[in-house]
Design a protein around this motif. Structure first.
Motif, PDB file in Angstrom:
ATOM      1  N   GLU A 110      31.922  85.617 -70.942  1.00 14.01           N
ATOM      2  CA  GLU A 110      30.714  86.426 -71.075  1.00 14.01           C
ATOM      3  C   GLU A 110      29.606  85.499 -71.535  1.00 14.01           C
ATOM      4  O   GLU A 110      29.848  84.555 -72.292  1.00 14.01           O
ATOM      5  N   LEU A 111      28.393  85.760 -71.094  1.00 16.69           N
ATOM      6  CA  LEU A 111      27.255  84.922 -71.449  1.00 16.69           C
ATOM      7  C   LEU A 111      26.299  85.670 -72.369  1.00 16.69           C
ATOM      8  O   LEU A 111      26.037  86.859 -72.170  1.00 16.69           O
ATOM      9  N   TYR A 112      25.784  84.937 -73.338  1.00 18.34           N
ATOM     10  CA  TYR A 112      24.842  85.490 -74.315  1.00 18.34           C
ATOM     11  C   TYR A 112      23.679  84.527 -74.484  1.00 18.34           C
ATOM     12  O   TYR A 112      23.846  83.310 -74.428  1.00 18.34           O
ATOM     13  N   ILE A 113      22.518  85.080 -74.701  1.00 19.14           N
ATOM     14  CA  ILE A 113      21.312  84.286 -74.906  1.00 19.14           C
ATOM     15  C   ILE A 113      21.336  83.717 -76.323  1.00 19.14           C
ATOM     16  O   ILE A 113      21.835  84.349 -77.248  1.00 19.14           O
ATOM     17  N   THR A 114      20.809  82.530 -76.486  1.00 14.41           N
ATOM     18  CA  THR A 114      20.647  81.941 -77.819  1.00 14.41           C
ATOM     19  C   THR A 114      19.223  82.249 -78.284  1.00 14.41           C
ATOM     20  O   THR A 114      18.370  82.671 -77.481  1.00 14.41           O
ATOM     21  N   PRO A 115      18.920  82.023 -79.555  1.00 15.90           N
ATOM     22  CA  PRO A 115      17.531  82.205 -79.991  1.00 15.90           C
ATOM     23  C   PRO A 115      16.548  81.343 -79.179  1.00 15.90           C
ATOM     24  O   PRO A 115      15.480  81.814 -78.794  1.00 15.90           O
ATOM     25  N   LYS A 116      16.920  80.103 -78.884  1.00 15.53           N
ATOM     26  CA  LYS A 116      16.069  79.245 -78.067  1.00 15.53           C
ATOM     27  C   LYS A 116      15.924  79.841 -76.670  1.00 15.53           C
ATOM     28  O   LYS A 116      14.824  79.873 -76.113  1.00 15.53           O
ATOM     29  N   GLY A 117      17.021  80.328 -76.092  1.00 23.21           N
ATOM     30  CA  GLY A 117      16.982  80.939 -74.768  1.00 23.21           C
ATOM     31  C   GLY A 117      16.095  82.169 -74.735  1.00 23.21           C
ATOM     32  O   GLY A 117      15.348  82.389 -73.778  1.00 23.21           O
ATOM     33  N   ALA A 118      16.168  82.975 -75.797  1.00 23.02           N
ATOM     34  CA  ALA A 118      15.335  84.185 -75.867  1.00 23.02           C
ATOM     35  C   ALA A 118      13.856  83.812 -75.920  1.00 23.02           C
ATOM     36  O   ALA A 118      13.016  84.471 -75.288  1.00 23.02           O
ATOM     37  N   GLU A 119      13.550  82.750 -76.631  1.00 18.24           N
ATOM     38  CA  GLU A 119      12.160  82.279 -76.711  1.00 18.24           C
ATOM     39  C   GLU A 119      11.675  81.786 -75.345  1.00 18.24           C
ATOM     40  O   GLU A 119      10.570  82.114 -74.900  1.00 18.24           O
ATOM     41  N   VAL A 120      12.517  81.020 -74.659  1.00 17.67           N
ATOM     42  CA  VAL A 120      12.153  80.521 -73.332  1.00 17.67           C
ATOM     43  C   VAL A 120      12.016  81.692 -72.354  1.00 17.67           C
ATOM     44  O   VAL A 120      11.089  81.726 -71.541  1.00 17.67           O
ATOM     45  N   ALA A 121      12.920  82.666 -72.435  1.00 17.91           N
ATOM     46  CA  ALA A 121      12.844  83.841 -71.556  1.00 17.91           C
ATOM     47  C   ALA A 121      11.523  84.579 -71.758  1.00 17.91           C
ATOM     48  O   ALA A 121      10.898  85.024 -70.787  1.00 17.91           O
ATOM     49  N   GLN A 122      11.087  84.692 -72.996  1.00 21.00           N
ATOM     50  CA  GLN A 122       9.811  85.348 -73.283  1.00 21.00           C
ATOM     51  C   GLN A 122       8.658  84.560 -72.665  1.00 21.00           C
ATOM     52  O   GLN A 122       7.743  85.140 -72.072  1.00 21.00           O
ATOM     53  N   GLN A 123       8.708  83.242 -72.766  1.00 17.61           N
ATOM     54  CA  GLN A 123       7.670  82.397 -72.162  1.00 17.61           C
ATOM     55  C   GLN A 123       7.679  82.543 -70.638  1.00 17.61           C
ATOM     56  O   GLN A 123       6.619  82.624 -70.016  1.00 17.61           O
ATOM     57  N   VAL A 124       8.863  82.578 -70.053  1.00 19.23           N
ATOM     58  CA  VAL A 124       8.993  82.710 -68.599  1.00 19.23           C
ATOM     59  C   VAL A 124       8.407  84.042 -68.134  1.00 19.23           C
ATOM     60  O   VAL A 124       7.659  84.088 -67.157  1.00 19.23           O
ATOM     61  N   ARG A 125       8.746  85.123 -68.832  1.00 20.04           N
ATOM     62  CA  ARG A 125       8.219  86.445 -68.438  1.00 20.04           C
ATOM     63  C   ARG A 125       6.694  86.457 -68.492  1.00 20.04           C
ATOM     64  O   ARG A 125       6.048  87.104 -67.662  1.00 20.04           O
ATOM     65  N   ALA A 126       6.103  85.741 -69.424  1.00 15.05           N
ATOM     66  CA  ALA A 126       4.644  85.688 -69.530  1.00 15.05           C
ATOM     67  C   ALA A 126       4.022  84.883 -68.381  1.00 15.05           C
ATOM     68  O   ALA A 126       2.856  85.081 -68.038  1.00 15.05           O
ATOM     69  N   ILE A 127       4.805  84.003 -67.766  1.00 16.76           N
ATOM     70  CA  ILE A 127       4.303  83.139 -66.695  1.00 16.76           C
ATOM     71  C   ILE A 127       4.509  83.757 -65.316  1.00 16.76           C
ATOM     72  O   ILE A 127       3.626  83.678 -64.457  1.00 16.76           O
ATOM     73  N   VAL A 128       5.676  84.372 -65.072  1.00 16.15           N
ATOM     74  CA  VAL A 128       6.040  84.749 -63.702  1.00 16.15           C
ATOM     75  C   VAL A 128       5.165  85.854 -63.104  1.00 16.15           C
ATOM     76  O   VAL A 128       4.872  85.814 -61.908  1.00 16.15           O
ATOM     77  N   GLY A 129       4.744  86.818 -63.875  1.00 18.96           N
ATOM     78  CA  GLY A 129       3.880  87.878 -63.342  1.00 18.96           C
ATOM     79  C   GLY A 129       2.554  87.333 -62.841  1.00 18.96           C
ATOM     80  O   GLY A 129       2.204  87.510 -61.670  1.00 18.96           O
ATOM     81  N   PRO A 130       1.812  86.651 -63.710  1.00 20.58           N
ATOM     82  CA  PRO A 130       0.537  86.078 -63.261  1.00 20.58           C
ATOM     83  C   PRO A 130       0.703  85.046 -62.132  1.00 20.58           C
ATOM     84  O   PRO A 130      -0.127  84.969 -61.234  1.00 20.58           O
ATOM     85  N   GLN A 131       1.787  84.263 -62.160  1.00 20.93           N
ATOM     86  CA  GLN A 131       2.021  83.276 -61.102  1.00 20.93           C
ATOM     87  C   GLN A 131       2.193  83.975 -59.765  1.00 20.93           C
ATOM     88  O   GLN A 131       1.616  83.576 -58.763  1.00 20.93           O
ATOM     89  N   SER A 132       2.979  85.028 -59.743  1.00 18.90           N
ATOM     90  CA  SER A 132       3.222  85.769 -58.502  1.00 18.90           C
ATOM     91  C   SER A 132       1.930  86.411 -57.994  1.00 18.90           C
ATOM     92  O   SER A 132       1.619  86.344 -56.797  1.00 18.90           O
ATOM     93  N   GLU A 133       1.176  87.022 -58.907  1.00 17.97           N
ATOM     94  CA  GLU A 133      -0.095  87.646 -58.515  1.00 17.97           C
ATOM     95  C   GLU A 133      -1.057  86.623 -57.931  1.00 17.97           C
ATOM     96  O   GLU A 133      -1.695  86.872 -56.899  1.00 17.97           O
TER      97      GLU A 133
END
Length: 163
Positions: A110-133
């Motif tokens: 089973e896979l689980y996010i680390t605190p660092k991974g959660a931080e990177v995921a938050q950064q990615v979500r902030a980037i992908v929407g505007p990038q796609s638009e």
């Protein structure tokens, strides 16, 4: 066609007739996939998930579904088991996720996010929407919706979703 002329001026992109390629959906999907991936990698900058395939999807899936199995992610992102294993090894080495043996099946991980991974995921979500638009800004919102709905429909069938 196929005959060469000496001293002919060089052919530029604007001179090229695509012929049958201009009607091939796979040609446009493959070409746009390369360009949109490069654009996203540029926007992701130095984040660990830039450059490569499957890292962004894996990170976001693990963040959203704690305990998800690599085999499920592999099916969703259409990777084989060995490629998925290498991807998980890499991301675990980067400190983005961690593996645990399943309590229900000792053969499964089973896979689980680390605190660092959660931080990177938050950064990615902030980037992908505007990038796609921005990338697809020459399409109206309605056109974007039509394209994504059509691609989603085909993707879900090919990825093996039942609903």
């Amino acid at each position: 066609m196929g005959t060469e002329t000496k001293n002919a001026p060089p052919i530029t992109v604007d001179d090229v007739e695509l012929g049958v390629l201009d009607e091939m959906l796979s040609f446009f999907i493959r070409s746009l996939s390369i360009v949109v991936s490069r654009d996203l990698d540029e926007k992701l900058g130095d984040l660990e998930v830039a450059k490569g395939t499957g890292k962004v999807s894996t990170l976001l899936l693990v963040d959203r579904h704690p305990g998800i199995r690599p085999s499920v992610i592999a099916q969703i992102i259409m990777r084989d088991r060995s490629a998925m294993g290498r991807l998980v090894d890499l991301m675990e080495g980067q400190g983005l996720l961690r593996r645990e043996i399943s309590a229900e099946d000792s053969r499964a991980q089973e896979l689980y996010i680390t605190p660092k991974g959660a931080e990177v995921a938050q950064q990615v979500r902030a980037i992908v929407g505007p990038q796609s638009e921005a990338f697809f800004s020459d399409l109206t919102l309605k056109e974007q919706r039509v394209v994504i709905d059509a691609l989603r429909k085909v993707y879900r069938r090919k990825a093996g979703f039942t609903s």
